[in-house]
Design an enzyme around this catalytic site. Structure first.
Site, mmCIF file in Angstrom:
data_model
loop_
_atom_site.group_PDB
_atom_site.id
_atom_site.type_symbol
_atom_site.label_atom_id
_atom_site.label_comp_id
_atom_site.label_asym_id
_atom_site.label_seq_id
_atom_site.Cartn_x
_atom_site.Cartn_y
_atom_site.Cartn_z
ATOM 1 N N ALA A 123 0.805 -1.223 0.000
ATOM 2 C CA ALA A 123 0.000 0.000 0.000
ATOM 3 C C ALA A 123 0.839 1.275 0.000
ATOM 4 O O ALA A 123 0.307 2.359 0.195
ATOM 5 C CB ALA A 123 -0.931 -0.003 1.200
ATOM 6 N N ASN A 179 1.223 -4.668 7.570
ATOM 7 C CA ASN A 179 2.054 -5.169 6.484
ATOM 8 C C ASN A 179 2.981 -4.084 5.948
ATOM 9 O O ASN A 179 4.139 -4.341 5.619
ATOM 10 C CB ASN A 179 1.176 -5.714 5.352
ATOM 11 C CG ASN A 179 0.515 -7.031 5.721
ATOM 12 O OD1 ASN A 179 1.054 -7.813 6.491
ATOM 13 N ND2 ASN A 179 -0.667 -7.273 5.183
ATOM 14 N N HIS A 207 -0.942 6.750 4.142
ATOM 15 C CA HIS A 207 0.367 6.412 4.694
ATOM 16 C C HIS A 207 1.342 7.546 4.377
ATOM 17 O O HIS A 207 1.431 7.985 3.225
ATOM 18 C CB HIS A 207 0.899 5.109 4.098
ATOM 19 C CG HIS A 207 0.026 3.929 4.328
ATOM 20 N ND1 HIS A 207 -0.125 3.345 5.565
ATOM 21 C CD2 HIS A 207 -0.766 3.226 3.472
ATOM 22 C CE1 HIS A 207 -0.953 2.323 5.463
ATOM 23 N NE2 HIS A 207 -1.362 2.227 4.215
#
Length: 256
Positions: A123, A179, A207
Site C-alpha cells: 500500500a 504489512n 500512509h
C-alpha cells in the site's frame, strides 16, 4: 510466437485474489486454494482456476509461483512447504516476517533451495529506494498511518494517535494493518518507527513516510482507495502484487 503465460497458484480466494484474476494478462492463475471450500469453488467458477480444498493439492500443481493472499497465519503454515515444492512465492501478509525466528528459517530454506520470495510494495511506494538504508546511514524512518476507525476495528469518535512505537511492536497490536510497517522495515534494514492514527473523517487509507539519512530527506504521502471487498486493505496492495506477476518474465527490470 507469444511466450507461454506464467502458471500461478494462489492461497486465499478473497478480495486480493479476485483483483489479480480480473487483471491477469501475462500470467494465468491455474490453481486456487482456500481453507473455505466454497471460496475456492466460487473463484473457480468465475475465473477458471482449478479449485483446491487441500493444501497438499496445490503443492502438486505444475505452477511456477504461488501468491499468498490469505493471512499472516497462512504464511507461517504454508510458506516453507511452497518453497520445498520447488515454487517461488509472493507474500502479501508481510507481517508474518516480523517474527525473526520464522523469517530466518524461511530465508534459509529459500537460499538452500535457490528459490525467490517476493514482497510487493503493497500500500506504499518507494521501497526500491528505501533499500538504500541497507547500504548507507539512516537518521529517521517513520511511517504514519491514518485510517477510518472502522478500518482499524475501533470506535474512536475523534482523531487520535492510537499507537506509537516500532513496527515489530505494532504488528502485535494491529496485525491486519501492519504489512506496510514490516515491509518498510525489511526494505530499510532496521525497525521502523510507526504511528497509527484513527480519523473518523478519513475516507481513504493514508500512509506518510518520513525518511532521512546520508542521501538527504524524503517525504512520501499515499492516500489509497480501500478495496471494495475489504476496507482494511488498499487496492494498491493488490495492484503491486499484480505488477510483480506481470513483470516476472520481462527482461527489463526497473527499480528492483
Amino acid at each position: 510466437m507469444d511466450a507461454q503465460p506464467l502458471a500461478v497458484g494462489i492461497i486465499g480466494c478473497g478480495n486480493v485474489g479476485r483483483i489479480l484474476a480480473e487483471k491477469q494478462n501475462t500470467f494465468r492463475i491455474t490453481a486456487a486454494y482456500d481453507c473455505v471450500p466454497g471460496c475456492a469453488l466460487d473463484f473457480s467458477a468465475r475465473f477458471g482456476a482449478k479449485p483446491l480444498t487441500e493444501f497438499a493439492e496445490l503443492l502438486a500443481e505444475p505452477v511456477e509461483i504461488v501468491v499468498e493472499a490469505a493471512s499472516v497465519s497462512a504464511v507461517r503454515e504454508y510458506a516453507i512447504d511452497v518453497l520445498r515444492s520447488g515454487k517461488d512465492l509472493i507474500i502479501l501478509s508481510v507481517g508474518a516476517l516480523a517474527d525473526e525466528t520464522f523469517r530466518i528459517e524461511l530465508l534459509g530454506e529459500a537460499r538452500r533451495l535457490n528459490r525467490k520470495i517476493h514482497v510487493p510494495s503493497g500500500a506504499i511506494m518507494g521501497l526500491d529506494n528505501i533499500r538504500i538504508g541497507q547500504v548507507s546511514s539512516v537518521d529517521t524512518i517513520l511511517l504514519r498511518t491514518t485510517k477510518n476507525p472502522l478500518s482499524l476495528g475501533i470506535g474512536e469518535p475523534e482523531t487520535k494517535c492510537v499507537f506509537s512505537g516500532t513496527a515489530s511492536e505494532c504488528v502485535q497490536r494491529y496485525p491486519k494493518n501492519t504489512n506496510v510497517a514490516v515491509s518498510l522495515s525489511l526494505a530499510c534494514g532496521c525497525d521502523a518507527s510507526v504511528e497509527v492514527w484513527s480519523d473518523p473523517g478519513e475516507t481513504k487509507n493514508m500512509h506518510e513516510i518520513i525518511f532521512s539519512g546520508e542521501f538527504g530527506e524524503a517525504y512520501i504521502r499515499i492516500r489509497n482507495n480501500p478495496s471494495s471487498g475489504n476496507g482494511a486493505t488498499s487496492r494498491l496492495a493488490a495492484l503491486s502484487a499484480l505488477s510483480i506477476l506481470e513483470n516476472l518474465k520481462n527482461p527489463l527490470v526497473i527499480g528492483a
